[in-house]
Motif scaffolding. Structure first.
Motif, PDB file in Angstrom:
ATOM      1  N   THR A 173      39.237  50.790  37.248  1.00 29.55           N
ATOM      2  CA  THR A 173      38.605  49.590  37.787  1.00 29.55           C
ATOM      3  C   THR A 173      39.660  48.711  38.450  1.00 29.55           C
ATOM      4  OG1 THR A 173      37.220  47.672  37.252  1.00 29.55           O
ATOM      5  CG2 THR A 173      38.875  48.314  35.632  1.00 29.55           C
ATOM      6  N   VAL A 174      39.220  47.889  39.384  1.00 34.98           N
ATOM      7  CA  VAL A 174      40.116  46.943  40.049  1.00 34.98           C
ATOM      8  C   VAL A 174      39.967  45.597  39.351  1.00 34.98           C
ATOM      9  CG1 VAL A 174      40.739  45.805  42.208  1.00 34.98           C
ATOM     10  CG2 VAL A 174      39.853  48.147  42.249  1.00 34.98           C
ATOM     11  N   THR A 175      41.014  45.148  38.699  1.00 37.60           N
ATOM     12  CA  THR A 175      40.963  43.919  37.919  1.00 37.60           C
ATOM     13  C   THR A 175      41.762  42.800  38.585  1.00 37.60           C
ATOM     14  OG1 THR A 175      42.937  44.459  36.625  1.00 37.60           O
ATOM     15  CG2 THR A 175      40.809  45.287  35.807  1.00 37.60           C
ATOM     16  N   GLU A 176      41.586  41.609  38.034  1.00 36.16           N
ATOM     17  CA  GLU A 176      42.384  40.485  38.501  1.00 36.16           C
ATOM     18  C   GLU A 176      43.865  40.712  38.220  1.00 36.16           C
ATOM     19  OE1 GLU A 176      40.777  36.881  36.867  1.00 36.16           O
ATOM     20  OE2 GLU A 176      39.198  36.781  38.407  1.00 36.16           O
ATOM     21  N   MET A 177      44.163  41.495  37.183  1.00 33.05           N
ATOM     22  CA  MET A 177      45.553  41.817  36.881  1.00 33.05           C
ATOM     23  C   MET A 177      46.160  42.650  38.002  1.00 33.05           C
ATOM     24  SD  MET A 177      47.990  41.348  34.634  1.00 33.05           S
ATOM     25  CE  MET A 177      47.316  41.046  32.994  1.00 33.05           C
ATOM     26  N   ASP A 178      45.385  43.593  38.552  1.00 36.31           N
ATOM     27  CA  ASP A 178      45.868  44.378  39.691  1.00 36.31           C
ATOM     28  C   ASP A 178      46.328  43.458  40.809  1.00 36.31           C
ATOM     29  OD1 ASP A 178      45.606  47.280  39.267  1.00 36.31           O
ATOM     30  OD2 ASP A 178      43.478  46.885  39.019  1.00 36.31           O
ATOM     31  N   ALA A 179      45.476  42.495  41.142  1.00 34.32           N
ATOM     32  CA  ALA A 179      45.774  41.595  42.254  1.00 34.32           C
ATOM     33  C   ALA A 179      46.981  40.719  41.952  1.00 34.32           C
ATOM     34  CB  ALA A 179      44.555  40.732  42.560  1.00 34.32           C
ATOM     35  N   VAL A 185      47.224  30.683  42.272  1.00 29.28           N
ATOM     36  CA  VAL A 185      46.965  29.260  42.513  1.00 29.28           C
ATOM     37  C   VAL A 185      45.862  28.761  41.582  1.00 29.28           C
ATOM     38  CG1 VAL A 185      46.150  27.583  44.210  1.00 29.28           C
ATOM     39  CG2 VAL A 185      47.749  29.379  44.905  1.00 29.28           C
ATOM     40  N   ARG A 186      44.821  29.562  41.410  1.00 34.23           N
ATOM     41  CA  ARG A 186      43.704  29.169  40.545  1.00 34.23           C
ATOM     42  C   ARG A 186      44.158  28.889  39.123  1.00 34.23           C
ATOM     43  NH1 ARG A 186      39.895  33.908  38.850  1.00 34.23           N
ATOM     44  NH2 ARG A 186      41.520  34.047  37.249  1.00 34.23           N
ATOM     45  N   LEU A 191      37.958  42.284  39.476  1.00 29.19           N
ATOM     46  CA  LEU A 191      38.307  41.435  40.608  1.00 29.19           C
ATOM     47  C   LEU A 191      37.103  41.253  41.527  1.00 29.19           C
ATOM     48  CD1 LEU A 191      40.536  39.936  42.227  1.00 29.19           C
ATOM     49  CD2 LEU A 191      40.931  42.099  43.442  1.00 29.19           C
ATOM     50  N   ASP A 192      36.783  40.023  41.838  1.00 31.08           N
ATOM     51  CA  ASP A 192      35.716  39.726  42.793  1.00 31.08           C
ATOM     52  C   ASP A 192      36.324  39.712  44.194  1.00 31.08           C
ATOM     53  OD1 ASP A 192      33.594  38.881  44.283  1.00 31.08           O
ATOM     54  OD2 ASP A 192      33.469  36.882  43.400  1.00 31.08           O
ATOM     55  N   TYR A 193      36.019  40.715  44.965  1.00 25.89           N
ATOM     56  CA  TYR A 193      36.535  40.772  46.336  1.00 25.89           C
ATOM     57  C   TYR A 193      35.394  40.841  47.351  1.00 25.89           C
ATOM     58  CZ  TYR A 193      35.939  45.755  45.197  1.00 25.89           C
ATOM     59  OH  TYR A 193      35.442  46.975  44.780  1.00 25.89           O
ATOM     60  N   TYR A 195      50.013  38.806  53.870  1.00 24.48           N
ATOM     61  CA  TYR A 195      49.668  39.515  52.644  1.00 24.48           C
ATOM     62  C   TYR A 195      48.517  40.484  52.917  1.00 24.48           C
ATOM     63  CZ  TYR A 195      52.389  35.862  50.330  1.00 24.48           C
ATOM     64  OH  TYR A 195      53.397  35.014  49.951  1.00 24.48           O
ATOM     65  N   THR A 196      48.523  41.584  52.203  1.00 22.21           N
ATOM     66  CA  THR A 196      47.398  42.504  52.256  1.00 22.21           C
ATOM     67  C   THR A 196      46.217  41.850  51.533  1.00 22.21           C
ATOM     68  OG1 THR A 196      47.945  43.573  50.157  1.00 22.21           O
ATOM     69  CG2 THR A 196      48.996  44.459  52.152  1.00 22.21           C
ATOM     70  N   PRO A 197      45.008  42.381  51.698  1.00 23.75           N
ATOM     71  CA  PRO A 197      43.861  41.784  50.991  1.00 23.75           C
ATOM     72  C   PRO A 197      44.068  41.679  49.482  1.00 23.75           C
ATOM     73  CG  PRO A 197      43.085  43.282  52.678  1.00 23.75           C
ATOM     74  CD  PRO A 197      44.581  43.434  52.630  1.00 23.75           C
ATOM     75  N   LEU A 198      44.623  42.715  48.852  1.00 21.49           N
ATOM     76  CA  LEU A 198      44.847  42.686  47.409  1.00 21.49           C
ATOM     77  C   LEU A 198      45.886  41.638  47.039  1.00 21.49           C
ATOM     78  CD1 LEU A 198      44.178  44.008  44.651  1.00 21.49           C
ATOM     79  CD2 LEU A 198      46.134  45.540  45.041  1.00 21.49           C
ATOM     80  N   GLU A 199      46.977  41.586  47.789  1.00 17.72           N
ATOM     81  CA  GLU A 199      48.024  40.598  47.521  1.00 17.72           C
ATOM     82  C   GLU A 199      47.496  39.180  47.719  1.00 17.72           C
ATOM     83  OE1 GLU A 199      51.491  43.657  49.153  1.00 17.72           O
ATOM     84  OE2 GLU A 199      50.865  41.927  50.331  1.00 17.72           O
ATOM     85  N   GLN A 200      46.670  38.995  48.733  1.00 16.14           N
ATOM     86  CA  GLN A 200      46.115  37.661  48.986  1.00 16.14           C
ATOM     87  C   GLN A 200      45.196  37.214  47.858  1.00 16.14           C
ATOM     88  OE1 GLN A 200      46.885  35.423  51.479  1.00 16.14           O
ATOM     89  NE2 GLN A 200      45.643  34.090  50.164  1.00 16.14           N
ATOM     90  N   ARG A 201      44.378  38.136  47.334  1.00 14.42           N
ATOM     91  CA  ARG A 201      43.526  37.777  46.200  1.00 14.42           C
ATOM     92  C   ARG A 201      44.383  37.457  44.977  1.00 14.42           C
ATOM     93  NH1 ARG A 201      40.587  35.472  45.147  1.00 14.42           N
ATOM     94  NH2 ARG A 201      39.071  36.424  43.742  1.00 14.42           N
ATOM     95  N   GLY A 202      45.487  38.175  44.819  1.00 16.61           N
ATOM     96  CA  GLY A 202      46.401  37.866  43.726  1.00 16.61           C
ATOM     97  C   GLY A 202      46.985  36.481  43.870  1.00 16.61           C
TER      98      GLY A 202
END
Length: 244
Positions: A212-218, A60-61, A147-149, A48-55
């Motif tokens: 902005t980069v949000t958790e929804m993006d991920a 899971v969370r 998104l907290d990255y 996964y790319t970094p964004l996909e992995q955070r998603g």
């Protein structure tokens, strides 16, 4: 030997139980010494790319796995509904994998590209607005939460330690270029993880808010990649049966 004799003789029962377990274990273990790999030979599967992995981390969370499996089983009815059955190779970079059989909601193994980004966003915000009979709760805060990255590089390092081929050195980067292509190799470079994450989020604009980069993006980036890495049209029917 009568069954009653086994049930009333503890020693005999233990011996026979151990014998059955031993035979069952050998049947499962011995074949592993005669096969080269337990992963199918397939092109296209990548980390996964970094964004996909955070998603995926957010997936899971939020406990999405408790209602949605990511495993299409090799049964006709499942393949007619969801597509080709799942391959072990498709989950080789998942830690932990999301296989299972609990389906309060539909299986998501091949949901990528099935719906638009806008559909996914609306469905996560208010599921019943698109599927009235759905019992899925809404997750509107994903679109409102930045998104907290800040620790994405450390997350990738941890995954690298368990076998995910992210790169930290130029040698590893070049190996990924050869294996996955230059575009993907850049995304797997831990040294540029934050920039790569932001770049993909802005280019994809998954949540419809480019500011902005949000958790929804991920989350949407992750959902949209599920089941899209393998082009099954390139393989003959029954090609993967030899790996089962």
């Amino acid at each position: 030997m009568k069954h009653e004799s086994v049930e009333t003789n503890a020693g005999l029962l233990i011996i026979l139980t151990l014998a059955v377990i031993s035979v069952g274990g050998l049947v499962e273990i011995v074949p592993l010494f005669y096969i080269d790999d337990t992963i199918e030979e397939v092109d296209g599967v990548r980390p996964y790319t970094p964004l996909e992995q955070r998603g995926r981390d957010i997936f899971v969370r939020e406990g999405c796995y408790t209602c949605h499996s990511q495993m299409v089983r090799p049964f006709r009815d499942e393949m007619l509904r969801y597509g080709h059955y799942s391959l072990a190779a498709e989950s080789q970079y998942d830690h932990p994998f999301q296989w299972g059989s609990k389906r309060t909601g539909p299986d998501l193994a091949r949901v990528g590209g099935k719906y638009s980004n806008e559909w996914q966003v609306q469905h996560l915000i208010d599921p019943q607005s698109l599927v009235p009979e759905s019992i899925m709760p809404g997750y509107p805060w994903l679109a409102e939460t930045p998104l907290d990255y800040s620790d994405i590089d450390r997350r990738m390092v941890a995954l690298k330690r368990v076998g995910v081929p992210y790169s930290l050195t130029e040698e590893e980067y070049e190996a990924n270029v050869e294996r996955f292509g230059e575009e993907h190799a850049r995304m797997f470079d831990i040294r540029d993880a934050e920039d790569n994450l932001v770049r993909q989020a802005q280019a994809g604009n998954f949540d419809g808010n480019p500011g902005t980069v949000t958790e929804m993006d991920a989350m949407v980036a992750y959902l949209q990649v599920l089941g899209t890495m393998v082009d099954f049209s390139e393989y003959d029917d029954g090609h993967f049966a030899e790996f089962r």
